[in-house]
Design a protein around this motif. Structure first.
Motif, PDB file in Angstrom:
ATOM      1  N   TYR A  79       0.833  -1.203   0.000  1.00 14.09           N
ATOM      2  CA  TYR A  79       0.000   0.000   0.000  1.00 14.09           C
ATOM      3  C   TYR A  79       0.868   1.253   0.000  1.00 14.09           C
ATOM      4  N   GLN A  80       1.915   1.268   0.824  1.00 12.75           N
ATOM      5  CA  GLN A  80       2.805   2.422   0.863  1.00 12.75           C
ATOM      6  C   GLN A  80       3.496   2.634  -0.479  1.00 12.75           C
ATOM      7  N   LEU A  81       3.906   1.559  -1.125  1.00 15.78           N
ATOM      8  CA  LEU A  81       4.495   1.681  -2.454  1.00 15.78           C
ATOM      9  C   LEU A  81       3.460   2.188  -3.458  1.00 15.78           C
ATOM     10  N   ALA A  82       2.205   1.737  -3.299  1.00  9.13           N
ATOM     11  CA  ALA A  82       1.140   2.202  -4.195  1.00  9.13           C
ATOM     12  C   ALA A  82       0.964   3.712  -4.090  1.00  9.13           C
ATOM     13  N   LEU A  83       1.046   4.237  -2.874  1.00  6.13           N
ATOM     14  CA  LEU A  83       0.932   5.684  -2.688  1.00  6.13           C
ATOM     15  C   LEU A  83       2.088   6.410  -3.364  1.00  6.13           C
ATOM     16  N   ALA A  84       3.287   5.828  -3.279  1.00  4.19           N
ATOM     17  CA  ALA A  84       4.444   6.438  -3.937  1.00  4.19           C
ATOM     18  C   ALA A  84       4.295   6.380  -5.455  1.00  4.19           C
ATOM     19  N   GLU A  85       3.786   5.275  -5.956  1.00  2.00           N
ATOM     20  CA  GLU A  85       3.532   5.160  -7.399  1.00  2.00           C
ATOM     21  C   GLU A  85       2.550   6.242  -7.839  1.00  2.00           C
ATOM     22  N   ALA A  86       1.514   6.462  -7.035  1.00  2.00           N
ATOM     23  CA  ALA A  86       0.513   7.481  -7.351  1.00  2.00           C
ATOM     24  C   ALA A  86       1.126   8.872  -7.342  1.00  2.00           C
ATOM     25  N   GLU A  87       2.003   9.139  -6.374  1.00  2.00           N
ATOM     26  CA  GLU A  87       2.677  10.439  -6.320  1.00  2.00           C
ATOM     27  C   GLU A  87       3.451  10.691  -7.612  1.00  2.00           C
ATOM     28  N   GLY A  88       4.172   9.674  -8.055  1.00  2.00           N
ATOM     29  CA  GLY A  88       4.940   9.821  -9.282  1.00  2.00           C
ATOM     30  C   GLY A  88       4.057  10.051 -10.494  1.00  2.00           C
ATOM     31  N   ALA A  89       2.967   9.309 -10.590  1.00  2.00           N
ATOM     32  CA  ALA A  89       2.060   9.447 -11.733  1.00  2.00           C
ATOM     33  C   ALA A  89       1.419  10.831 -11.766  1.00  2.00           C
ATOM     34  N   LYS A  90       1.110  11.361 -10.582  1.00  2.00           N
ATOM     35  CA  LYS A  90       0.449  12.660 -10.514  1.00  2.00           C
ATOM     36  C   LYS A  90       1.373  13.818 -10.879  1.00  2.00           C
ATOM     37  N   GLU A  91       2.668  13.558 -10.962  1.00  4.70           N
ATOM     38  CA  GLU A  91       3.600  14.598 -11.399  1.00  4.70           C
ATOM     39  C   GLU A  91       3.405  14.939 -12.873  1.00  4.70           C
TER      40      GLU A  91
END
Length: 204
Positions: free
Chosen positions: A18-30
């Motif tokens: 889940y924590q990695l998923a949040l980081a993936e989302a942060e990157g995508a939202k850039e």
């Protein structure tokens, strides 16, 4: 240009994925013009087993995340999957979800969409790479376009400390109460951003 949708679909027990998923989302939202959704696959283990695994409290951290449906696959232009490693393969919960995608396969719904994978394991050599590569087989059967992480991401070459991450996808090592490192989070963000960038180029 239309907005491009990237969905992140994960299975997690103790919260590392889940924590990695949040980081993936942060990157995508850039990436401008990217709409990001996060979903978890349905948990198959009953509450008493989750309790016996001492995972009840960890599960509460993401109990608000909606359960993934086939619509979350068909609506997305790019999909990033996250799964813990189970003997060098994806978890049974993620496999059950993928096994339910027959209706999409019969229509070729996922063909041409972007697909990417991240994972975790309890030990340094716990089958992280084989888990992602095995997962790729399913995505290739659906006709998806695979995206990994290039070595232009400097954190992939970091060797001073134990760290997850490979050209196949982001990962973390979870044993002995180890927390996800900032290096691993940076790799996950880089993966999310790369998926978003490539998806945008193809679908915007």
């Amino acid at each position: 240009m239309k907005n491009v949708k990237v969905n992140i679909i994960f299975h997690s027990i103790y919260g590392h994925i889940y924590q990695l998923a949040l980081a993936e989302a942060e990157g995508a939202k850039e990436v401008e013009g990217i709409e990001v959704g996060i979903y978890q696959v349905e948990e198959l283990l009953p509450p008493n087993i989750i309790e016996a695994m001492h995972a009840t409290e960890a599960k509460k951290a993401f109990e608000h995340v909606p359960v993934a449906t086939l619509d979350n696959l068909s609506e997305a232009d790019g999909i990033i999957f996250g799964t813990p490693t189970r003997f060098g393969m994806m978890s049974a919960q993620m496999k059950e979800f993928l096994d339910s995608t027959g209706p999409l396969f019969s229509k070729g719904t996922l063909a041409g969409k972007i697909g990417s994978v991240f994972t975790s394991s309890q030990t340094q050599h716990g089958g992280q790479e084989s888990t992602i590569l095995n997962f790729h087989t399913v995505l290739l059967h659906h006709g998806m376009i695979l995206v990994g992480i290039p070595y232009t991401v400097p954190e992939l070459s970091y060797i001073s400390n134990i760290s997850g991450g490979s050209p196949y996808g982001a990962s973390t090592i979870t044993g002995s109460d180890r927390k996800i490192s900032e290096i691993e989070l940076k790799i996950a963000r880089a993966q999310g951003k790369r998926v978003a960038e490539i998806t945008k180029k193809l679908f915007a």
